[in-house]
Motif scaffolding. Sequence first.
Motif, short mmCIF file in Angstrom:
data_model
loop_
_atom_site.label_atom_id
_atom_site.label_comp_id
_atom_site.label_asym_id
_atom_site.label_seq_id
_atom_site.Cartn_x
_atom_site.Cartn_y
_atom_site.Cartn_z
N ARG A 102 0.85 -1.19 0.00
CA ARG A 102 0.00 0.00 0.00
C ARG A 102 0.88 1.24 0.00
O ARG A 102 1.99 1.25 0.54
N ARG A 103 0.37 2.30 -0.59
CA ARG A 103 1.11 3.56 -0.63
C ARG A 103 1.40 4.07 0.78
O ARG A 103 2.48 4.61 1.04
N SER A 153 -7.50 6.91 2.14
CA SER A 153 -8.84 6.90 1.57
C SER A 153 -8.76 7.10 0.06
O SER A 153 -7.76 7.60 -0.47
N ARG A 154 -9.79 6.72 -0.63
CA ARG A 154 -9.85 6.89 -2.09
C ARG A 154 -9.63 8.35 -2.48
O ARG A 154 -8.91 8.66 -3.42
N GLU A 156 -7.97 10.63 -0.76
CA GLU A 156 -6.57 10.98 -0.51
C GLU A 156 -5.66 10.43 -1.61
O GLU A 156 -4.74 11.12 -2.07
N LEU A 157 -5.92 9.20 -2.06
CA LEU A 157 -5.13 8.62 -3.15
C LEU A 157 -5.29 9.46 -4.43
O LEU A 157 -4.30 9.76 -5.10
N MET A 158 -6.52 9.85 -4.72
CA MET A 158 -6.75 10.67 -5.92
C MET A 158 -6.09 12.04 -5.78
O MET A 158 -5.55 12.57 -6.75
N ARG A 159 -6.11 12.61 -4.58
CA ARG A 159 -5.45 13.90 -4.35
C ARG A 159 -3.94 13.78 -4.60
O ARG A 159 -3.34 14.64 -5.24
N MET A 160 -3.34 12.69 -4.12
CA MET A 160 -1.90 12.48 -4.34
C MET A 160 -1.60 12.31 -5.83
O MET A 160 -0.61 12.84 -6.33
N GLU A 161 -2.46 11.59 -6.54
CA GLU A 161 -2.27 11.42 -7.98
C GLU A 161 -2.36 12.77 -8.69
O GLU A 161 -1.54 13.06 -9.56
N LYS A 162 -3.33 13.57 -8.32
CA LYS A 162 -3.51 14.88 -8.94
C LYS A 162 -2.29 15.76 -8.67
O LYS A 162 -1.81 16.47 -9.57
N GLU A 163 -1.75 15.71 -7.46
CA GLU A 163 -0.57 16.51 -7.11
C GLU A 163 0.66 16.10 -7.91
O GLU A 163 1.46 16.93 -8.30
N THR A 165 0.75 14.06 -10.82
CA THR A 165 0.62 13.88 -12.27
C THR A 165 -0.21 14.98 -12.93
O THR A 165 -0.21 15.07 -14.16
N GLY A 166 -0.93 15.74 -12.13
CA GLY A 166 -1.81 16.76 -12.69
C GLY A 166 -3.17 16.19 -13.09
O GLY A 166 -4.02 16.91 -13.59
N LEU A 167 -3.36 14.89 -12.85
CA LEU A 167 -4.60 14.22 -13.25
C LEU A 167 -5.07 13.26 -12.17
O LEU A 167 -4.28 12.79 -11.35
N TYR A 168 -6.36 12.95 -12.21
CA TYR A 168 -6.89 11.89 -11.38
C TYR A 168 -6.77 10.60 -12.20
O TYR A 168 -7.32 10.52 -13.29
N LEU A 169 -6.03 9.63 -11.70
CA LEU A 169 -5.76 8.43 -12.48
C LEU A 169 -6.67 7.26 -12.15
O LEU A 169 -7.06 6.51 -13.04
N THR A 170 -7.01 7.07 -10.89
CA THR A 170 -7.77 5.90 -10.49
C THR A 170 -9.25 6.22 -10.24
O THR A 170 -9.99 5.38 -9.78
N GLY A 171 -9.66 7.41 -10.55
CA GLY A 171 -11.05 7.81 -10.37
C GLY A 171 -11.16 9.32 -10.49
O GLY A 171 -10.21 10.00 -10.88
N HIS A 172 -12.32 9.82 -10.14
CA HIS A 172 -12.54 11.26 -10.16
C HIS A 172 -13.37 11.61 -8.94
O HIS A 172 -14.26 10.86 -8.56
N PRO A 173 -13.11 12.75 -8.31
CA PRO A 173 -13.85 13.12 -7.10
C PRO A 173 -15.38 13.17 -7.30
O PRO A 173 -16.12 12.98 -6.35
N MET A 174 -15.81 13.38 -8.53
CA MET A 174 -17.25 13.44 -8.79
C MET A 174 -17.88 12.07 -8.95
O MET A 174 -19.10 11.95 -9.00
N ASP A 175 -17.06 11.01 -9.04
CA ASP A 175 -17.60 9.64 -9.20
C ASP A 175 -18.23 9.16 -7.92
O ASP A 175 -17.78 9.42 -6.84
#
Length: 175
Positions: A102-103, A153-154, A156-163, A165-175
């Motif tokens: 895990r990360r 949390s999902r 937090e993982l997406m926030r780290m990805e956005k920071e 890579t500039g993108l949400y890779l494993t999902g999107h906050p609106m999902d």
Amino acid sequence: DSSEKVSEYIAECKNCGIALLPPDVNQSETDFTAVENGIRFGLAAVKGVGRGFTQQVIAERQERGAFGSFADFCARMFGQDCNKRVVESLIRCGAFDSMGARRSQLLAVSEKTLDVIAKSRRNTIEGQYDLFGGEDGIAAPPEIPLPNLPEFSRQELMRMEKETTGLYLTGHPMD
């Protein structure tokens, strides 16, 4: 080099049913690459990870094979522009996810892993060779036990990805 353009291209890929796969130290190339299951995110597109380092990663993989673990990656890449900032960026974007840890666990041990490798290399340079070292006199990578931590949390993982890579890779906050 433009995260705005990359976002447009990724949206187009999604519309066409092409998956964007996250970066992976054992599979990614320097730039985005077409693979069987979709498009693999390039290591050079990760913030804080330079093109020179990504080329060193690829060369190491080609010469000695895939990285077997997080510690193996750190030991093999140590001294080649591999530092705490680069390693943490790779962890945060998910580039080690395929290795099964895990990360949260990797972030908890990353600094200690790099410190142990640095100490081992200093001892080798000073002539204190490890009795169990490899053919080149360098000891096998230390496997620091991973703490039993829950994954982030999902969100937090997406926030780290956005920071990173500039993108949400494993999902999107609106999902």
